[in-house]
Design a protein around this motif. Structure first.
Motif, short mmCIF file in Angstrom:
data_model
loop_
_atom_site.label_atom_id
_atom_site.label_comp_id
_atom_site.label_asym_id
_atom_site.label_seq_id
_atom_site.Cartn_x
_atom_site.Cartn_y
_atom_site.Cartn_z
N ALA A 1 -17.21 69.56 -0.33
CA ALA A 1 -18.19 69.99 -1.34
C ALA A 1 -17.85 69.42 -2.70
N ALA A 2 -16.55 69.32 -2.99
CA ALA A 2 -16.11 68.81 -4.29
C ALA A 2 -16.45 67.34 -4.47
N GLU A 3 -16.62 66.61 -3.38
CA GLU A 3 -17.02 65.21 -3.51
C GLU A 3 -18.44 65.11 -4.07
N GLN A 4 -19.30 66.03 -3.67
CA GLN A 4 -20.68 66.02 -4.16
C GLN A 4 -20.80 66.77 -5.49
N TYR A 5 -19.97 67.82 -5.65
CA TYR A 5 -19.99 68.63 -6.87
C TYR A 5 -18.58 68.61 -7.46
N PRO A 6 -18.26 67.58 -8.25
CA PRO A 6 -16.87 67.34 -8.63
C PRO A 6 -16.36 68.16 -9.82
N LEU A 7 -17.22 68.93 -10.46
CA LEU A 7 -16.80 69.68 -11.64
C LEU A 7 -16.63 71.15 -11.31
N VAL B 1 -23.57 74.45 -22.62
CA VAL B 1 -22.55 74.16 -21.64
C VAL B 1 -21.52 73.24 -22.30
N GLU B 2 -20.27 73.64 -22.26
CA GLU B 2 -19.20 72.84 -22.84
C GLU B 2 -18.75 71.78 -21.85
N VAL B 3 -18.63 70.55 -22.33
CA VAL B 3 -18.26 69.41 -21.50
C VAL B 3 -17.17 68.62 -22.23
N HIS B 4 -16.15 68.19 -21.52
CA HIS B 4 -15.11 67.38 -22.13
C HIS B 4 -15.71 66.03 -22.57
N PRO B 5 -15.34 65.53 -23.75
CA PRO B 5 -15.92 64.28 -24.24
C PRO B 5 -15.78 63.10 -23.28
N PRO C 1 -11.02 67.81 -18.20
CA PRO C 1 -12.13 66.88 -17.95
C PRO C 1 -13.00 67.25 -16.76
N ASP C 2 -12.44 67.95 -15.78
CA ASP C 2 -13.26 68.30 -14.60
C ASP C 2 -13.74 69.75 -14.64
#
Length: 713
Positions: A576-582, A613-617, A652-653
């Protein structure tokens, strides 16, 4: 002559902090709220929500009289009715269903711990329904249950200095109270004050919160792995001989079993799980054990996990191993004021009226026995039962201080239940919400400026006076409504008071004061005594703090703490993490909103106009996302839109999404509740904690992409 200006001392209730405030009046109008500088609980602190109270009070969109649905559900056609009509109809419908099908076919639903919880649970039990629905399984109640079972009472951070000591070391674990303003009766301003005085600070959080910025140790944990870190900290403290010998050997049981049990849970074991290097785990454990007194402020991040009860047990064990329980500046067991009836269901289990629930109804709860530590009905299971009729279909529901379409998971199931399956729904609210729009009767609730109260739901060590200073339209305190309905339904045994004011006088009856006299005084404090366990022991079967829990064992649960990996994570679900990596973490507390409340308030909305939504730069750059872009957050269940905020204080993830978003300005029928509602992203795939039914709302898997992009790009 101008209007007479005066100041009324009261207690705010825009969130869980319950800070003392000064209500500035001009004539009969509230013009401003300020913090009370003489308050021992908040010392003048006031968060933006409290300051915005007059905006809520006088908001033009407030519900101000009862309404009956006049069209189809969700059609927004309403007829104004009187309170007598509303209460008579509710009583008639509830009584008819009880006679025809049984009292369990009526359910009560309440959201976060509002003051009315002292009556809602009691009403459900007195009426005879075991179907009380709340979100306690992911907020607060797992910690209460673990504390009750392990040591008899919930310990609370001692930052007031009653014993002449401030905490030398503070642990902030999954809690952002200094930003949100409050939690569980604790004032964010008092925590900030204690942090400045503490010698060392340890923060456990996947996000770089304000306390983490200057902390001695910031343990940037992988979301959902708190239990693994706690076990590793226990391992270090035991194996390095850092325990408080006196406390452990005289006031606890099960140390030998714990010491043997903890051997495999080394920092090296925890490091690949938590992503915290072993040397950082060891350093933090040594700091916590070396400084005394030390306290630990824990938050709901530990509740929404795959092993919340066991994690809470581990965090209690850390306190006990270091002797930081019920000592000045540690984690204490508060002493309530004398002469005041205890209203808190967390302190008095008689308050919830369990003694009134007929024995033959205990086995008729929709989800009874599914989760051994549930104190209320598991929401996802309940709503599915309404739709499917398995094991039976509840026919009517009263929803008070709750907006389940925004605050609970599986909202599309909830929508179907409200729209198509419940025969009769009542909602008590401040405003028309997406949930209220699907009701049959909507009742206008009073906000804190419109109520009298003796406040002691969370504080415990004191009770505060709240004085009614305003009245808008026909709004009523929800507890007044419950009393009036209880009389119509013949529930006088559980609700013997003539009216709500008589109830307040009863609460104070042994204090020697009337409610008016108490209001003039403003606060009553308990006489704090420390180390009470040395005389009284702990309220457990052994009379001691239980490392090895006899009650857990009797319930068929592990008597020693465990860690369970979330069912949907990079480790447990690599495909599942391959398709949804975050990793998606949700529910970080807002400074300006209280769960789903406040989106109509101009000053609050201006500070946070859009869902974030907070996202790493680095992650944003790799995905072509810029600051302020609208992005899709997608899981295997659904997708929603939010604005990207670039933040290097998360891994980052990892992405952190705000919760409970809707858009009141868009109006009926949906008020935009499906666009940015993070609870649409969760289904059954993440699994449930088998002890409490908790949901993994802080550690799911997702992907994000710009709104302009196609789903397959």
């Amino acid at each position: 002559m101008g209007k007479v200006k005066r100041i009324v001392r009261s207690a705010c209730r825009m969130c869980h902090g319950v800070c003392q405030v000064l209500v500035h009046m001009e004539g009969e109008r509230v013009v401003r709220i300020t913090g009370d500088p003489e308050s021992p609980i908040s010392r003048g602190y006031l968060c933006p929500k409290g300051a915005a109270s007059p905006e809520l009070l006088y908001h033009p969109d407030r519900l101000i009289y009862p309404l009956r649905r006049a069209g189809k559900r969700g059609e927004n056609k309403w007829k104004r009715i009187s309170w007598e009509e509303a209460l008579d109809e509710i009583a008639h419908r509830f009584a008819a269903i009880k006679a025809e099908s049984g009292s369990e076919y009526v359910a009560i639903c309440q959201g976060t711990g509002r003051p009315l919880i002292e009556f809602t649970v009691r009403f459900a039990n007195a009426f005879g329904t075991p179907n009380f629905v709340s979100v306690g399984h992911v907020c607060y109640l797992p910690r209460v249950a673990a504390s009750k079972i392990t040591m008899g009472q919930l310990p609370v951070t001692d930052v007031y200095g009653f014993g002449g000591k401030d905490p030398e070391c503070m642990v902030i674990w999954g809690c952002n109270i200094t930003h949100s303003g409050s939690a569980d009766g604790m004032c964010g301003g008092m925590i900030e004050r204690a942090l400045k005085r503490a010698g060392k600070v340890i923060v456990v959080d996947p996000r770089r919160t304000k306390p983490a910025t200057d902390a001695t140790h910031w343990l940037q944990i992988r979301p959902g792995t708190d239990g693994a870190l706690a076990l590793a900290l226990i391992h270090v403290i035991i194996t390095e001989g850092l325990i408080d010998q006196d406390f452990v050997h005289h006031y606890t049981v099960g140390y030998e079993q714990l010491a043997e049990h903890i051997k495999p849970f080394t920092p090296e074991w925890a490091a690949p799980i938590t992503r915290i290097p072993p040397e950082e785990i060891r350093a933090a454990a040594r700091t916590y054990a070396a400084l005394s007194p030390a306290c630990m402020l824990w938050g709901s991040a530990t509740d929404a996990s795959a092993s919340n009860y066991q994690t809470a047990r581990s965090l209690l064990i850390l306190r006990a191993l270091t002797g930081n329980i019920d000592c000045p500046g540690g984690d204490v067991l508060w002493v309530p004021p004398k002469g005041v009836q205890q209203k808190s269901i967390f302190m008095s289990y008689e308050q919830d009226g369990a003694q009134f629930l007929p024995p033959d109804k205990i086995g008729r709860a929709v989800t009874l026995g599914k989760y051994p530590l549930e104190r209320s009905i598991h929401p996802p299971t309940f709503w599915k039962s309404v739709v499917t009729g398995d094991p039976y279909r509840v026919r009517a529901m009263w929803i008070a201080a709750c907006n389940p379409l925004l605050s609970q998971t599986h909202p599309l199931v909830i929508e179907k239940a409200l729209r198509d399956h419940l025969e009769f729904t009542v909602v008590s609210e401040f405003f028309m919400t997406p949930t209220a729009a699907l009701a049959d009767i909507v009742l206008p609730s009073a906000m804190w400026l419109e109520t009298d109260d003796v406040v002691n739901l969370h504080k415990i060590w004191c009770v505060l006076a709240r004085k009614k200073v305003a009245q808008i339209g026909e709004v009523r305190d929800d507890r007044e409504v419950i009393l009036a309905l209880a009389k119509r339904l013949g529930l006088e045994a559980a609700f013997p008071w003539e009216d709500y004011r008589a109830y307040l006088e009863w609460v104070l009856r042994d204090s020697g004061m009337t409610f008016d006299e108490f209001s003039d005084r403003g606060i009553l404090q308990g006489e704090m005594r420390y180390y009470k366990y040395k005389v009284n022991g702990f309220d457990t079967p052994s009379g001691k703090f239980e490392f090895y829990s006899s009650i857990s064992e009797a319930l068929g649960l592990s008597p020693l703490p465990q860690y369970r990996e979330p069912a949907l994570s990079p480790l447990s679900s690599p495909q599942a993490a391959e398709q949804y990596p975050l990793i998606l973490t949700t529910g970080a507390r807002s400074r300006v909103f209280f769960v789903s409340e406040g989106r109509q308030i101009d000053s609050l909305r201006k500070a946070n106009p859009d869902p974030i939504v907070e996202v790493h730069p680095a992650t944003a750059q790799s995905l072509g996302i810029a600051e302020g872009d609208w992005v899709w957050i997608e899981t295997m269940e659904n997708r929603i839109k939010m604005r990207a905020k670039l933040f290097d204080g998360i891994a980052p993830d990892v992405v952190s999404a705000q919760h409970a978003w809707w858009f009141p300005e868009e109006g009926p029928p949906e008020y935009g509740w499906k666009r940015s509602n993070v609870n649409l992203l969760f289904g059954d795939t993440a699994g449930y904690d088998f002890e409490t039914g908790s949901e993994c709302l802080r550690s799911s898997l997702c992907k994000i992409y710009k709104v302009e992009m196609t789903m397959n790009s």
